[in-house]
Design a protein around this motif. Structure first.
Motif, PDB file in Angstrom:
ATOM      1  N   THR A   1       0.976  -1.538   0.253  1.00  0.00           N
ATOM      2  CA  THR A   1       0.264  -0.171  -0.266  1.00  0.00           C
ATOM      3  C   THR A   1       0.871   1.301  -0.045  1.00  0.00           C
ATOM      4  O   THR A   1       0.510   2.679   0.164  1.00  0.00           O
ATOM      5  N   SER A   2       2.118   0.907  -0.067  1.00  0.00           N
ATOM      6  CA  SER A   2       2.853   2.213   0.178  1.00  0.00           C
ATOM      7  C   SER A   2       2.772   3.129  -1.299  1.00  0.00           C
ATOM      8  O   SER A   2       2.724   2.983  -1.983  1.00  0.00           O
ATOM      9  N   PRO A   3       3.301   4.158  -1.012  1.00  0.00           N
ATOM     10  CA  PRO A   3       3.149   5.326  -1.897  1.00  0.00           C
ATOM     11  C   PRO A   3       4.277   5.174  -3.348  1.00  0.00           C
ATOM     12  O   PRO A   3       3.716   5.193  -4.549  1.00  0.00           O
TER      13      PRO A   3
ATOM     14  N   ASN B   1       3.072   2.364  -4.936  1.00  0.00           N
ATOM     15  CA  ASN B   1       1.361   2.684  -5.857  1.00  0.00           C
ATOM     16  C   ASN B   1       1.499   4.202  -7.095  1.00  0.00           C
ATOM     17  O   ASN B   1       1.552   3.618  -7.833  1.00  0.00           O
ATOM     18  N   GLU B   2       3.200   4.396  -7.180  1.00  0.00           N
ATOM     19  CA  GLU B   2       3.563   4.963  -8.218  1.00  0.00           C
ATOM     20  C   GLU B   2       4.207   4.493  -9.436  1.00  0.00           C
ATOM     21  O   GLU B   2       3.557   4.502 -10.754  1.00  0.00           O
TER      22      GLU B   2
ATOM     23  N   SER C   1       2.914   0.945 -10.409  1.00  0.00           N
ATOM     24  CA  SER C   1       1.425   0.121 -10.320  1.00  0.00           C
ATOM     25  C   SER C   1       1.247   1.205 -11.152  1.00  0.00           C
ATOM     26  O   SER C   1       0.199   1.068 -12.776  1.00  0.00           O
ATOM     27  N   GLN C   2       1.149   2.522 -11.764  1.00  0.00           N
ATOM     28  CA  GLN C   2       0.803   3.992 -12.032  1.00  0.00           C
ATOM     29  C   GLN C   2       1.384   4.043 -13.164  1.00  0.00           C
ATOM     30  O   GLN C   2       0.688   3.836 -15.031  1.00  0.00           O
TER      31      GLN C   2
ATOM     32  N   LYS D   1      -7.903  -6.778 -13.373  1.00  0.00           N
ATOM     33  CA  LYS D   1      -7.558  -5.079 -12.662  1.00  0.00           C
ATOM     34  C   LYS D   1      -8.687  -4.063 -12.453  1.00  0.00           C
ATOM     35  O   LYS D   1      -9.132  -3.979 -11.060  1.00  0.00           O
TER      36      LYS D   1
ATOM     37  N   LYS E   1      -4.804  -7.822  -7.613  1.00  0.00           N
ATOM     38  CA  LYS E   1      -4.515  -6.107  -7.096  1.00  0.00           C
ATOM     39  C   LYS E   1      -3.152  -5.782  -8.217  1.00  0.00           C
ATOM     40  O   LYS E   1      -2.578  -6.201  -8.951  1.00  0.00           O
ATOM     41  N   ASP E   2      -2.770  -4.449  -7.431  1.00  0.00           N
ATOM     42  CA  ASP E   2      -1.276  -4.144  -8.163  1.00  0.00           C
ATOM     43  C   ASP E   2       0.004  -5.413  -8.270  1.00  0.00           C
ATOM     44  O   ASP E   2       0.461  -5.696  -9.299  1.00  0.00           O
TER      45      ASP E   2
END
Lengths: 373, 627
Positions: free
Chosen positions: B486-488, B491-492, B494-495, B550, B556-557
């Motif tokens: 869940t860390s930013p 997340n980045e 994954s984007q 997804k 998930k990621d």
């Protein structure tokens, strides 16, 4: 809209448009394409098309029912139309997505139309020769000629012929064994392991040599058992297999009469300088209608000629070294909807690009708002 | 920061100056540069190229190298053409297959390189193996057969090369002991052996001899006519012949000129005289005269081309010499290594200076590859993705370019790492496909087709996107061993995967559809389930599966990242794996080594994904015990 809201409550609609179902269908399609491609190595393109891609279902390992690509694509099309009509949000910011989803649906629809209405075949002509018959690429007839009484001649669609069939013609009793010969069969010497049979070309040895297959070509063969002897009848044989003075057998590709005719005026092969590598093939062809010459045109590789819905492509060239006769093979395709993919491609590109740009701009705006830029 | 950038630019300027300020190679023994020899225009393999390229192609085909004994290929070729006797001991024939070496009882050399003299005693054995191998269908040939075929063809090519200028050398066929006959023909009375060209100079007298009944005259005429007719297959097609009624010149070899009519004057007589003189001066070691004669010869050919309105040929030849000399892809590899090392140190130590070095180095390498590919487009006049070699170079350029853009946008080092890693790796892989001319002519169906060009370029950009996505996916997996899912940071990344995958989808789907349009244009059908078409479809389907899974929360990621890495496997299968099948309309030549490498990559990637999945899940339990 109220009716959209209403339909969204339907469990059937929910199931059909569910992302889980779509993912599973796409996954099945993925595996079908993968295994269908591998299947081509062993059984050729046409068998793979028949089993994996053009079928609604097939049996894996002979007994496990599996969905074919056609069935999966039909369900996907259904899911897509339900989603587009009931769920897709028609906002300007979704313009890319809307275009993508509708275009994909129309792509599937255009495939369906093509499957239903298009036809294609081949025509091989020697210089000076003319024809208005197109040879089907993979449909063949098994013909039993009766020289004595031509009305007794039988023509059987090879697809309708059983794997092992028994025939009686005049006083002859013979068995026919159909061979899965979508791959090309060659005659090789007996010492290399060929099966001993008799054939039209006089060679008495046969083997289904897998290494010499041509998976793009469908040339069938049948084994004929008569009076304890095995004969081989091959689709490429130039002559009929004579069983006695009256009865002879032949495999012939099915043909279809065209509203236009072709006469091959000239065919040329140009090689790259100082090499044997072909640079181009070009045929000069006279188009005829009801035996009346209409016009003379040039058809070359990648430059088909389109006339009255028919597209004529330069497909092959052959020089018979014995007689110095030049042959040209044309692929003839009729597809009244051939323009659809061209238009849909533009829409898909537009949709995908718009969606990509919109997502990028929204993402960038978020980053600006979050103070990352 | 500007200071850092300035320092970096200065460093690269010196590097470039060093690279391009190299003097032309000079043979110290003979003090000859062979610059003019390298510029001779030849017609080979269906296209015009400089002698330098011809030399490199032959040497690459023979030995797998583009230079011999520390000197460039043209030195080797000049020796083979004009002083062949002294090249028979040069170890230029590479044979890697041990079975073949054992089969002919050859003593294994350390670098697997053998000379003509070493192989010649086994000629009959090699020929026997060659006949066996050539009768087998292509698909049934094994590594032994391929080694035999390659060696045999190379030996024949070598023999042909040594015979190309044999008209200037004395030979066993033309021996003349009869003094009266020598006198009659005006030949040197002190010698018994003569070259073909010496006899040709006396063609009028020879023609008169045809009516003579003497045995020696008949023998001489027979030998002369036999050589005129039977040697016409010998290379090198370097004479520009004006044919009546043709706009373009026809390229012929000297032997072909002789074969037209051995007793008649040809329009190329002065060029042949120059060739004969330059061959003689090389043999005599008079390299000044050799160079001057070549200059005169090149001038004559240029004049012929100019008169025929084909001056453009000379520009292309100059460009090809520039391309060979520049060696852009080699320098790009060097610069990519620098970029890679810099970004690795940045990722470990987080010095922003190193990130900039990496970006600029990658940018420089991209420019080099871009120049290299642009020159190739100019020379060949077609899209830069018509064979496997070119697709690798194009993918190197594409991955480096788009990853650098990602880096400039995201600034986290991942893009710079991907650019340097992919740029270098794919250029290295491309070297594996250099087996001769890398710009061969195209088959008839592949020529002059707008849709083919757009389809291949688009689909290759799709591959580029999938490879970038896969590399970013690897980053996600490695980072997931350090940070909670869940860390930013994750997340980045994954984007980034999502964006890159969307990019791939646009190009893969468009490329696939454009392929359909090409097929419709060429074969009259939009879709035929051909293996290569299916390969492209697999990529599109895989992207759709990932996006839908997804969105439908099936994955998930982490699953998305693993899927994106697996997307690389799908891409490699579509790009190269299809050639395993040896079926379909697209299968180009595939070497055994490559197929093994491909299988190895797929196995490693799948094992990595399996282990990574287990490790990440365990690690996540430790990092986030509540979940």
């Amino acid at each position: 809209m109220y009716w959209r809201e209403n339909l969204r409550g339907s469990r059937f609609v929910q199931l059909v448009v569910s992302l889980k179902l779509v993912t599973i269908l796409l996954l099945i399609l993925f595996f079908l394409v993968f295994f269908g491609t591998l299947y081509q190595v062993e059984f050729g393109l046409l068998k793979a098309q028949e089993r994996y891609f053009n079928s609604l279902y097939f049996f894996a390992f002979g007994w496990i029912p599996m969905p074919g690509a056609s069935l999966i694509l039909c369900i996907l099309a259904l899911s897509l139309i339900f989603f587009n009509v009931i769920y897709l949000k028609y906002f300007w910011r979704n313009i890319g997505l809307i275009l993508i989803h509708w275009t994909v649906f129309f792509f599937l629809f255009s495939f369906f139309l093509t499957y239903l209405f298009s036809k294609s075949g081949y025509m091989t002509l020697s210089e000076g020769a003319a024809s208005f018959f197109m040879r089907h690429p993979y449909r063949w007839d098994f013909i039993i000629y009766d020289k004595k009484d031509f009305s007794h001649t039988k023509k059987i669609n090879l697809l309708d012929l059983k794997e092992n069939a028994h025939f009686q013609a005049n006083a002859l009793d013979f068995n026919i064994k159909k061979i899965e010969a979508n791959a090309k069969i060659f005659y090789i010497p007996e010492k290399s392991g060929g099966k001993k049979v008799l054939s039209v070309s006089g060679m008495n040895v046969f083997v289904n040599d897998k290494s010499k297959r041509d998976p793009q070509k469908y040339v069938p063969a049948v084994e004929v058992e008569l009076r304890g002897e095995t004969y081989m009848l091959y689709g490429d044989d130039d002559e009929a297999l004579k069983l006695d003075d009256e009865i002879s057998l032949r495999l012939m590709p099915q043909t279809e009469a065209l509203p236009i005719g072709l006469r091959l005026v000239e065919v040329k092969q140009e090689n790259y300088e100082n090499t044997v590598i072909a640079k181009s093939y070009e045929s000069t062809v006279e188009i005829t209608e009801k035996n009346t010459p209409i016009k003379k045109v040039k058809i070359s590789m990648n430059e088909p000629y389109r006339y009255r819905g028919y597209s004529i492509f330069q497909n092959g060239y052959y020089l018979d070294p014995a007689y110095q006769t030049k042959y040209s093979t044309f692929e003839i395709a009729y597809n009244p909807f051939y323009f659809l993919p061209y238009w849909l491609t533009i829409f898909l590109f537009l949709g995908a690009s718009l969606h990509f740009i919109i997502v990028f701009l929204v993402h960038n705006k978020k980053r600006v708002n979050a103070g990352k830029i | 920061m500007m200071k850092d950038v300035f320092k970096t630019l200065l460093f690269f300027s010196f590097l470039l100056l060093f690279a391009f300020s190299k003097e032309p190679q000079v043979d110290k023994k003979s003090n000859v540069s062979l610059q003019n020899f390298a510029k001779i225009i030849v017609s080979d393999g269906g296209r015009l190229k400089p002698m330098q390229s011809l030399a490199m192609n032959y040497l690459l085909a023979f030995s797998g190298r583009s230079a011999y004994d520390g000197k460039s290929a043209e030195f080797w070729l000049a020796k083979v053409l004009f002083d062949s006797e002294n090249t028979r001991d040069e170890k230029i024939f590479r044979i890697d297959n041990l079975d073949f070496i054992h089969a002919i009882d050859l003593k294994k050399e350390v670098k697997n390189l053998y000379s003509f003299n070493q192989l010649e005693p086994y000629g009959k054995d090699i020929e026997r193996f060659y006949i066996d191998a050539s009768h087998k269908p292509k698909e049934s040939r094994n590594a032994f057969d391929n080694a035999v075929l390659k060696t045999y063809v190379n030996l024949v090519d070598y023999f042909y090369l040594t015979s190309a200028f044999s008209f200037t050398q004395g030979n066993n066929f033309i021996r003349l002991e009869d003094k009266k006959l020598k006198q009659q023909l005006g030949l040197d009375l002190t010698r018994d052996s003569f070259s073909y060209i010496e006899l040709r100079e006396k063609k009028e007298a020879l023609e008169k001899l045809k009516s003579s009944s003497s045995k020696e005259s008949k023998h001489l005429i027979d030998a002369y006519e036999m050589m005129s007719k039977e040697y016409e297959e010998y290379p090198i097609h370097l004479l520009a012949l004006k044919m009546p009624g043709k706009d373009e010149v026809t390229w012929v070899s000297a032997w072909q000129v002789f074969s037209i009519n051995p007793y008649q004057e040809s329009s190329l007589e002065s060029e042949i005289k120059l060739l004969s003189d330059l061959a003689y001066s090389y043999k005599q070691g008079d390299f000044k005269a050799f160079d001057e004669n070549i200059e005169k010869f090149n001038e004559k050919v240029s004049n012929t081309l100019r008169l025929q309105g084909q001056s453009g040929v000379a520009n292309k030849i100059k460009m090809e010499i520039f391309y060979n000399k520049m060696n852009a892809f080699l320098w790009a590899k060097v610069v990519f290594v620098l970029a890679f090392l810099s970004i690795c140190f940045f990722l470990l130590k987080n010095f922003s200076f190193l990130r900039w070095i990496s970006i600029i180095a990658s940018f420089l390498a991209i420019i080099l590859v871009f120049i290299g590919l642009s020159v190739r487009i100019y020379i060949s006049g077609r899209a830069p993705v018509t064979n496997l070699y070119e697709t690798f170079v194009f993918v190197a350029l594409g991955t480096a370019f788009f990853s650098t853009i990602v880096e400039l946008y995201k600034k986290n080092g991942i893009g710079a790492f991907t650019a340097a890693f992919c740029g270098f790796s794919f250029l290295m892989f491309s070297d594996g496909f250099v087996k001769g001319d890398t710009m061969p002519v195209l088959a008839a169906v592949l020529r002059n087709n707008f849709w083919l060009t757009t389809h291949v370029v688009t689909i290759t950009i799709g591959y580029v996107g999938m490879i970038i996505t896969g590399i970013i996916g690897h980053f996600f997996i490695f980072m997931a061993m350090k940070y909670p899912l869940t860390s930013p940071k994750l997340n980045e990344i994954s984007q980034m995967i999502k964006g890159s995958l969307a990019f791939s989808f646009i190009f893969s789907s468009m490329g696939t559809i454009l392929g359909g349009i090409w097929a419709d244009q060429s074969w009259g059908r939009f879709w035929g389930w051909d293996p290569k078409e299916n390969g492209a479809l697999l990529i599109v389907l895989w992207i759709l599966i990932l996006f839908h899974a997804k969105a439908g929360k099936i994955i998930k990621d982490l699953g998305f990242a693993i899927g994106s890495v697996f997307g690389m496997v799908v891409t490699v299968l579509a790009w190269l794996g299809v050639n395993f099948l040896s079926v379909g309309l697209h299968s180009y030549g595939f070497t055994e080594g490559v197929s093994k490498g491909l299988l190895f990559y797929i196995a490693i990637q799948i094992i990595f994904l399996y282990l990574a999945f287990i490790l990440v899940l365990r690690r996540q339990k430790i990092l986030n015990p509540s979940k």
